[in-house]
Structure formats: C-alpha cells, structure tokens
Motif scaffolding. Sequence first.
Motif, PDB file in Angstrom:
ATOM      1  N   ARG A 186       0.738  -1.200  -0.310  1.00 54.75           N
ATOM      2  CA  ARG A 186      -0.054  -0.149   0.012  1.00 54.75           C
ATOM      3  C   ARG A 186       0.991   1.202   0.099  1.00 54.75           C
ATOM      4  O   ARG A 186       0.423   2.203  -0.677  1.00 54.75           O
ATOM      5  CB  ARG A 186      -0.935   0.168   1.283  1.00 54.75           C
ATOM      6  CG  ARG A 186      -1.891  -1.155   1.335  1.00 54.75           C
ATOM      7  CD  ARG A 186      -2.986  -0.863   2.425  1.00 54.75           C
ATOM      8  NE  ARG A 186      -3.964   0.074   2.095  1.00 54.75           N
ATOM      9  CZ  ARG A 186      -4.692   0.403   3.071  1.00 54.75           C
ATOM     10  NH1 ARG A 186      -4.974  -0.087   4.259  1.00 54.75           N
ATOM     11  NH2 ARG A 186      -5.756   1.191   2.717  1.00 54.75           N
ATOM     12  N   ARG A 187       2.018   1.371   0.584  1.00 52.70           N
ATOM     13  CA  ARG A 187       2.922   2.420   0.832  1.00 52.70           C
ATOM     14  C   ARG A 187       3.555   2.662  -0.721  1.00 52.70           C
ATOM     15  O   ARG A 187       3.912   3.739  -0.914  1.00 52.70           O
ATOM     16  CB  ARG A 187       3.817   2.261   1.992  1.00 52.70           C
ATOM     17  CG  ARG A 187       3.233   2.591   3.157  1.00 52.70           C
ATOM     18  CD  ARG A 187       3.783   2.234   4.380  1.00 52.70           C
ATOM     19  NE  ARG A 187       2.819   2.754   5.599  1.00 52.70           N
ATOM     20  CZ  ARG A 187       1.977   2.090   6.111  1.00 52.70           C
ATOM     21  NH1 ARG A 187       1.574   1.017   5.592  1.00 52.70           N
ATOM     22  NH2 ARG A 187       1.255   2.719   7.136  1.00 52.70           N
ATOM     23  N   GLU A 188       4.113   1.516  -1.176  1.00 52.10           N
ATOM     24  CA  GLU A 188       4.571   1.517  -2.495  1.00 52.10           C
ATOM     25  C   GLU A 188       3.772   2.234  -3.650  1.00 52.10           C
ATOM     26  O   GLU A 188       4.004   2.876  -4.292  1.00 52.10           O
ATOM     27  CB  GLU A 188       5.207   0.210  -2.928  1.00 52.10           C
ATOM     28  CG  GLU A 188       6.309  -0.390  -2.177  1.00 52.10           C
ATOM     29  CD  GLU A 188       7.545   0.213  -2.698  1.00 52.10           C
ATOM     30  OE1 GLU A 188       7.684   1.295  -3.424  1.00 52.10           O
ATOM     31  OE2 GLU A 188       8.720   0.354  -1.702  1.00 52.10           O
ATOM     32  N   GLU A 189       2.222   1.780  -3.473  1.00 55.78           N
ATOM     33  CA  GLU A 189       1.377   2.222  -4.387  1.00 55.78           C
ATOM     34  C   GLU A 189       1.280   3.721  -4.142  1.00 55.78           C
ATOM     35  O   GLU A 189       1.015   4.674  -5.110  1.00 55.78           O
ATOM     36  CB  GLU A 189      -0.047   1.627  -4.222  1.00 55.78           C
ATOM     37  CG  GLU A 189      -0.218   0.073  -4.811  1.00 55.78           C
ATOM     38  CD  GLU A 189      -1.164  -0.297  -4.453  1.00 55.78           C
ATOM     39  OE1 GLU A 189      -2.207   0.115  -3.432  1.00 55.78           O
ATOM     40  OE2 GLU A 189      -1.480  -1.643  -4.873  1.00 55.78           O
ATOM     41  N   PHE A 190       1.347   4.204  -2.899  1.00 57.53           N
ATOM     42  CA  PHE A 190       1.208   5.636  -2.599  1.00 57.53           C
ATOM     43  C   PHE A 190       2.206   6.436  -3.079  1.00 57.53           C
ATOM     44  O   PHE A 190       2.462   7.624  -3.510  1.00 57.53           O
ATOM     45  CB  PHE A 190       1.088   5.560  -0.923  1.00 57.53           C
ATOM     46  CG  PHE A 190       0.967   7.118  -0.515  1.00 57.53           C
ATOM     47  CD1 PHE A 190      -0.130   8.011  -0.719  1.00 57.53           C
ATOM     48  CD2 PHE A 190       2.132   7.683   0.135  1.00 57.53           C
ATOM     49  CE1 PHE A 190      -0.087   9.490  -0.294  1.00 57.53           C
ATOM     50  CE2 PHE A 190       2.266   9.197   0.513  1.00 57.53           C
ATOM     51  CZ  PHE A 190       1.209   9.936   0.274  1.00 57.53           C
ATOM     52  N   ARG A 191       3.693   5.569  -2.988  1.00 58.37           N
ATOM     53  CA  ARG A 191       4.805   6.500  -3.604  1.00 58.37           C
ATOM     54  C   ARG A 191       4.779   6.609  -5.048  1.00 58.37           C
ATOM     55  O   ARG A 191       4.985   7.698  -5.409  1.00 58.37           O
ATOM     56  CB  ARG A 191       6.112   5.525  -3.124  1.00 58.37           C
ATOM     57  CG  ARG A 191       7.476   6.165  -3.622  1.00 58.37           C
ATOM     58  CD  ARG A 191       8.385   5.154  -3.351  1.00 58.37           C
ATOM     59  NE  ARG A 191       8.304   4.022  -4.477  1.00 58.37           N
ATOM     60  CZ  ARG A 191       8.756   4.099  -5.567  1.00 58.37           C
ATOM     61  NH1 ARG A 191       9.109   5.004  -6.353  1.00 58.37           N
ATOM     62  NH2 ARG A 191       8.423   2.814  -6.362  1.00 58.37           N
ATOM     63  N   VAL A 192       4.230   5.641  -5.521  1.00 61.40           N
ATOM     64  CA  VAL A 192       4.047   5.783  -7.141  1.00 61.40           C
ATOM     65  C   VAL A 192       3.251   6.806  -7.669  1.00 61.40           C
ATOM     66  O   VAL A 192       3.346   7.702  -8.383  1.00 61.40           O
ATOM     67  CB  VAL A 192       3.690   4.540  -7.673  1.00 61.40           C
ATOM     68  CG1 VAL A 192       3.513   4.673  -9.261  1.00 61.40           C
ATOM     69  CG2 VAL A 192       4.877   3.720  -7.595  1.00 61.40           C
ATOM     70  N   GLN A 193       2.006   6.900  -6.773  1.00 59.31           N
ATOM     71  CA  GLN A 193       1.029   8.126  -7.050  1.00 59.31           C
ATOM     72  C   GLN A 193       1.467   9.453  -6.790  1.00 59.31           C
ATOM     73  O   GLN A 193       1.131  10.373  -7.317  1.00 59.31           O
ATOM     74  CB  GLN A 193      -0.260   7.741  -6.170  1.00 59.31           C
ATOM     75  CG  GLN A 193      -1.070   6.439  -6.647  1.00 59.31           C
ATOM     76  CD  GLN A 193      -2.184   6.162  -5.728  1.00 59.31           C
ATOM     77  OE1 GLN A 193      -2.469   6.675  -4.626  1.00 59.31           O
ATOM     78  NE2 GLN A 193      -2.743   5.132  -5.732  1.00 59.31           N
ATOM     79  N   SER A 194       2.520   9.448  -5.525  1.00 56.05           N
ATOM     80  CA  SER A 194       2.916  10.753  -5.289  1.00 56.05           C
ATOM     81  C   SER A 194       3.963  11.138  -6.150  1.00 56.05           C
ATOM     82  O   SER A 194       3.973  12.420  -6.652  1.00 56.05           O
ATOM     83  CB  SER A 194       3.775  10.624  -3.919  1.00 56.05           C
ATOM     84  OG  SER A 194       2.569  10.298  -2.810  1.00 56.05           O
TER      85      SER A 194
END
Length: 399
Positions: A201-209
């Motif tokens: 979930r945090r990797e997905e957030f990083r990519v979105q950011s």
Amino acid sequence: MSPPVHDAAFAISRLSAEFTDKSVEAHFSHHLLPQTKAQLRTTLLFCATAYLLFAVTDVLALGLTSMALVLFGCRLAVGVVAVASCVTNYLHPHSVRRVYLTASITEVVGMLAFAPIVLARPAELPWHSMSIGLMIMAVYLYIPNRLVYSLAISVISTIVFIVVAILTGTLSGQEQLTMIMLLILANCFGYISARRYHVIRREEFRVQSVFKNLSERDPLTGCHNRRYLQQELLNMELSRARRFRLSLAVIACDIDYFKSVNDTYGHAAGDRVLVAFTTLLRGMIRENVDSLIRFGGEEFLLVLPETDLAGAMHLAERMRLAVAAAATNIAPGKSVSVTASFGVTSVNFANVVARFPQESVIELADQLLYAAKHDGRNTVKALEFYGRPGLHVAARAVG
C-alpha cells in the motif's frame, strides 16, 4: 498538498512497515483515512456480530446457566465497544489517531473477553485454539491498524491464551506443544502477510505521489506549475482565508531582460539563472506555508497565506535587493547578475465579503508587475485588492 518526492522520504522501515519520514507517513494515513474508516467499520461490526452469534455455543455447552449469562455479557461488551468505536470515528472524521486507538481497544477487549470463555469451557480447548488463531489473523489482516500495534496485541494475546490453556490442564504435553507451535506459526504468517500488505500500500502511494508531483511541478526549477496553481492551490488558499477571515498576498515577479541573458550566454546559462533565482526566492519564504509557482517563462508567483500588504511588500523588497546583489556562475570564471521586478497585492477577508473570480487576484498582481516593468524595472509595485473594480487603494511604488 502532496509530500516532497525524495527517495529518502519514501524509505520504509523493515519492522513497522511504515515510512520512516513521519510527515510522509502522516500524509499517507490521511490520504487513506476514508477507506480505512470504512474498512474498520465493516470489519468491527462483522466480528462483533459473529462474536455475539457464538453465544449459542455457550448455551449448548453450558445450558441456560448463570455462567452462560456471564459469557453473554462478555460477548455483548465486545459488541458495545465495537459500536462505540464506529460512533467515535464517525464523530471525528479527520482523526487518524482515533481510528488506530479504537481498533486497538476493540481488539484488546475481544481478546480479554475470550479468556473467560476458555476457562468456562475447558473441554473444548482444541476448538478454542482454532478460534484464537482466526482472531489473530483478523487482527493482522482485516482490522486496519498500525502493524506494530497488531503485532503487540497478537503476541500478548497468544501468550495469555497459552498460559490459560496450560492452567486448564486438559491437554497433554504433546498437545500443548503442538498448540503452541501452531499459534506461533499463525503469528508468523499473520505478521509476514500483514507486513507485505502494508508495504504494498505504501509503494502504491509512493508511485502515485511521484506521478502527482510530476504533474504539479516544473521539472527545471522544482517549483509548482501553473496547472497546480489554477486547479488546486489558489482556490484552496482563498477558501481558507475567506473561512477564517485572514489576509492572503500574491507576489508576481519577473527577471528583467532575461531574453538578453539567453541571447548573450545561451539557454543553458539562462536555465542556471532561473534555478539560482528560484533557489534564492525559496530560501526567503516560509517552508510548507508559502508557495512558489513558475507561472510561465521567467515569471513566478508567490502565494503567501496570512500575509497582509505591508508584509508582502517588505518581503518583495528584500527579494529585489537580494536578487540585485547576487550573481550566478554560468561557467568557470564567468558569472551573470540580474535584477527583478515585483507586483504585490493582498486581500484581507476581514474586510472583503464579496465573491470574486480567483483569477482576479493574479491578474492584479500581474498588472502591477507590468507597471513595475514600465516604470524602469528593478522595482516593486503594490496595491490592495478589495474584490470589486474601482475600490483599490492607490498604487504605491517601492524602490
């Protein structure tokens, strides 16, 4: 506003599976807060309902006795705490801390309520062992919480259950060892799976950011771009200033004779001048409060929350002097000095009640900038904005 995009900011702790940068972790938690609250509400109500329905097994095992009533009270307490947690989160829609706190409290109460059930029905210990294993997996994987809290609650609950199971004396030594090993395995699998889920979930957030940052920022200077200003920043700051009746200032600034820098020294030198110019401006504004936007070419905008006209004029004058005193190295032994012009406006929502297009503030700052250009450059022009044509105070030139 999205967090800064740096590799170090998005580093994830091996143990907690959280971002090591607390500000990024907080932004991540608030970003997913509506989804987290919905998942927590659904899971808690489902688990509480299942907990209550299993009161039927107490009656079947113990009959309609006072002990069965006591166990029903324990199960009912879990349901009450689960509902109270949902109500608390509903009444505090923006609190991440309360989500984790209510999740943890409900988990602890559920685990504590299970101990008297085990003691009252010791003959069914193998089934209780299976139940605690399922509860542990729910804590790790289905009830949203910080991983460190889930780990602590699960491990302590497992230890307490093992102690209670041994005290009942209904299992042989071999059966006790098997039960302990299976519960340890359940914790290991639960932690590994939960950690993987948190990291994903945090990797997905990083990519979105990263993608959001690319769409909002100028790649050369790192400033916010015009699209971000018009679609998000200005409206957000104007709405906030209007709601709390605060002042908001906008400064438009432009490098004087920048075209001659490009024509004389080349575009690479011009890029260095732009980067040096924005670095200087960024160093003079409030971090995480003020915003610097590349509006186009060599023109930039500064959005200054809670700043009146006098404060914005003072800042613009300091910037004008700093730019004029600085020099940019464009090659070994060669430097370029430039000046800049500034247009300053501010709107005080303690006095302005009329609605106006958000572009009006930018347009006035831009007009003042061009007035400064017309009056000889390397100067500051300022004008109060009152929200309606014809109600501005007289322009005041500085410099």
